[in-house]
Design an enzyme around this catalytic site. Sequence first.
Site, PDB file in Angstrom:
ATOM      1  N   GLU A 294       0.376  -1.102   0.334  1.00 44.97           N
ATOM      2  CA  GLU A 294       0.088  -0.344  -0.307  1.00 44.97           C
ATOM      3  C   GLU A 294       0.936   1.287  -0.072  1.00 44.97           C
ATOM      4  OE1 GLU A 294       0.168  -1.742   2.458  1.00 44.97           O
ATOM      5  OE2 GLU A 294       0.286  -1.789   4.782  1.00 44.97           O
ATOM      6  N   HIS A 318      -7.964  -4.107  -1.202  1.00 42.71           N
ATOM      7  CA  HIS A 318      -7.264  -4.092   0.274  1.00 42.71           C
ATOM      8  C   HIS A 318      -6.694  -2.693   0.057  1.00 42.71           C
ATOM      9  CE1 HIS A 318      -5.388  -6.903   3.618  1.00 42.71           C
ATOM     10  NE2 HIS A 318      -4.436  -5.523   3.120  1.00 42.71           N
ATOM     11  N   GLU A 319      -5.226  -2.931  -0.946  1.00 48.70           N
ATOM     12  CA  GLU A 319      -4.274  -1.819  -0.589  1.00 48.70           C
ATOM     13  C   GLU A 319      -5.191  -0.437  -0.798  1.00 48.70           C
ATOM     14  OE1 GLU A 319      -2.206  -3.253   0.010  1.00 48.70           O
ATOM     15  OE2 GLU A 319      -2.253  -5.004  -0.344  1.00 48.70           O
ATOM     16  N   HIS A 322      -6.288   0.147   3.116  1.00 46.99           N
ATOM     17  CA  HIS A 322      -5.143   0.730   3.565  1.00 46.99           C
ATOM     18  C   HIS A 322      -4.833   2.107   3.956  1.00 46.99           C
ATOM     19  CE1 HIS A 322      -2.795  -2.523   5.300  1.00 46.99           C
ATOM     20  NE2 HIS A 322      -2.856  -3.222   3.757  1.00 46.99           N
ATOM     21  N   GLU A 341      -4.092  -4.525   9.226  1.00 42.87           N
ATOM     22  CA  GLU A 341      -4.512  -6.220   8.529  1.00 42.87           C
ATOM     23  C   GLU A 341      -5.369  -6.268   8.770  1.00 42.87           C
ATOM     24  OE1 GLU A 341      -2.915  -6.221   5.795  1.00 42.87           O
ATOM     25  OE2 GLU A 341      -1.408  -5.472   5.657  1.00 42.87           O
ATOM     26  N   ASP A 399       8.792  -9.784   9.656  1.00 38.97           N
ATOM     27  CA  ASP A 399       8.438 -10.831   8.798  1.00 38.97           C
ATOM     28  C   ASP A 399       8.109 -12.054   9.222  1.00 38.97           C
ATOM     29  OD1 ASP A 399       8.668  -8.978   7.227  1.00 38.97           O
ATOM     30  OD2 ASP A 399      10.782  -8.715   6.344  1.00 38.97           O
ATOM     31  N   TYR A 407      -4.154 -10.261   9.995  1.00 32.54           N
ATOM     32  CA  TYR A 407      -5.353 -10.651   8.903  1.00 32.54           C
ATOM     33  C   TYR A 407      -7.340 -10.837   9.182  1.00 32.54           C
ATOM     34  CZ  TYR A 407      -1.800  -8.936   5.596  1.00 32.54           C
ATOM     35  OH  TYR A 407      -0.586  -8.388   5.017  1.00 32.54           O
TER      36      TYR A 407
END
Length: 639
Positions: A294, A318-319, A322, A341, A399, A407
């Site tokens: 995003e 979705h993006e 954001h 998320e 990460d 999510y």
Amino acid sequence: MAIRPAPESVAKEAAENIHPVRDPNTLSNYNAWKTKHTVADFDIDFKAKRLTGIVHLTLEKLSKGDNKIILDTSHLEIVGVDIEGDEAPWDLATKRTEPYGSPLTISVNSKQLKAASPNLTVRIGVQTTKDCTALQWLTPPQTNNKKHPYMFSQCQAIHARSIFPCQDTPDVKSTYQFNLRSPLPVLASGLPTGAKDFLPGKDGQPGTLLYTFDQKIPMPSYLFALASGDLAQASIGPRSTVWTGPEELQACQWEFEEDTEAYIQAAEKIVYPYPWTTYNVLVLPSSFPYGGMENPQYTYATPTVVSGDRQNVDVIAHELSHSWSGNLVSNASWQHFWLNEGWTTYLERRLQAAIHGGDKHRDFSAIIGWKALSDSIEQFGEDHEFTKLIPNLIGKDPDDAFSSIPYEKGFNFLYYLEKLVGIEKWNKFIPHYFTEYKERSVDSYEFKATLLSFFESDEAASKKLTEVDWDTWFYAPGYPPKPKFDTELADMCYDLADKWEALNEGKGGFEPSKKDIEHFNANQSVVLLEKIQTFSKPLAPKLVERLGQEYGYAKSKNVELVSRYFVIGLKSRTESVYQPTAELLGQVGRMKFVRPLFKELMKCDLARAKKTFEKNKDFYHPICRGMIEKLFEKHAQQA
Ligand code: BES
Ligand code: ZN
């Protein structure tokens, strides 16, 4: 005073004063100094595959402001530092603090400290190195038209520090100015303000231009982004363009032009007007490791969303979402990643419902999400720290904690709250929350306090909110309670899967034909394929091949389908899918697909998996390459 119960581990940590700040994944002393404005002045050097330049940080002295400014760096070369024009002493730690990098400590003398009223500007000469984890450099043969080199960044979660020294925490927001010199078109996460000749070309080579961008809305470092290559643009809406290679432009335009503006308007109705002026999409080379990212002004997207059927535009929903959840209102640390998320998944599904067919579709998407949640929980184990809504990430690499859990557990929490207070009241809370924390960072305790105080004067809603078991939602590992979703669209897929299962158990009476999925959309095929993946007896190779042919999955252009189909084949050692799997692994670098395919291929044919990796090593993004290497290590340990 806001209600802010801290998890035990965090409270203990705070008591021991190890982490005086909210974000444990930065080595910077951002409680003493706070970045307000950043100027990134870089040459994009394709030959040396590095960025070289100067970064200006304007820092505000906070009450605790001291005579040291500590910044995050990772695999950077520092050339020199000055403060307000005077050379300043600095020290770059020679030993890395894994996984956070090497802090850069800059000394501020008492005169400078006094003069900081309250701001001071530091300039740092810097170069990236070959170990940079945020950039991928592609040679011309690695690009689609093979004519020019290409480069792009991916900074989330903590890779910005491998491009420039910064307070690499989402708890700090800065405005940005980008001055980027390149022989090829450049994009960055700001509004373009011009492209001027900088150096004329020599010997038939293109000259260098200076591209400038401004980001006036303060943003966290993980949204810093740039890309440069043979890029062309086309309109996909009144405030939107798509950027990609000239040969791919038309297909990309077709994929997005129908939905983009409709999504923006739907989101504006739910939250409030889009504040970033333009919303554009950059479609990257196929090694882009995520589905979408995003970055402000330009969402970065994998070319696998351009499937020619507009079936993957949910990535855009979705993006785009954001833009509010994440980019305007940012999680204060990666421990509160669900606020980015989970909210975004929630908004994405509201947009889908608004544009494509109502609550039935929203619930269908939530059912797909529940499967992803359950896969992630099974993978980590039900008691694992990373299955908590608020995981403890002290000492961890965000990460490594990445999964569907923030999510989908996050989505389910918001969905539960929506049902609890009722949609009408909940709809009023949404703009309130996004106004309250606009251009700020927020943690879960503030979210809770804001929700409770918003409904304080509403007796009925308040009473319902006393039912919420906050501690269980926030800190219990494993599954949340499963809501009653509308299963109509999913049931059609499960019924068909049941027929395949019966066939697989040797029962007759079902003759597969392409008619079976005539009325399916791509997501319904996804549900069918995922269900088949979970059969207690793997689908027999003969049936795998029939599934691939009858339903067209084996040759599908939609990677969401073909990759899941290959996983089914690999699970039952269907040798005819080995070679096509290896080929696909040379064509897509999106980790969502690469991870399961490598995992299964390793189990089937380790030598082929190794060969495939060696062959495509340079094609994969550094983050993806690291992920695959870890998979091989894990496989070796288990063998
Ligand atoms: N911000 C994420 C991608 C990300 C997360 C990158 C963490 C690095 C670290 C992005 O918004 C995202 O969620 N992308 C999804 C797409 C989506 C439709 C769920 C993806 O990449 O699959
Ligand atoms: Zn996201």
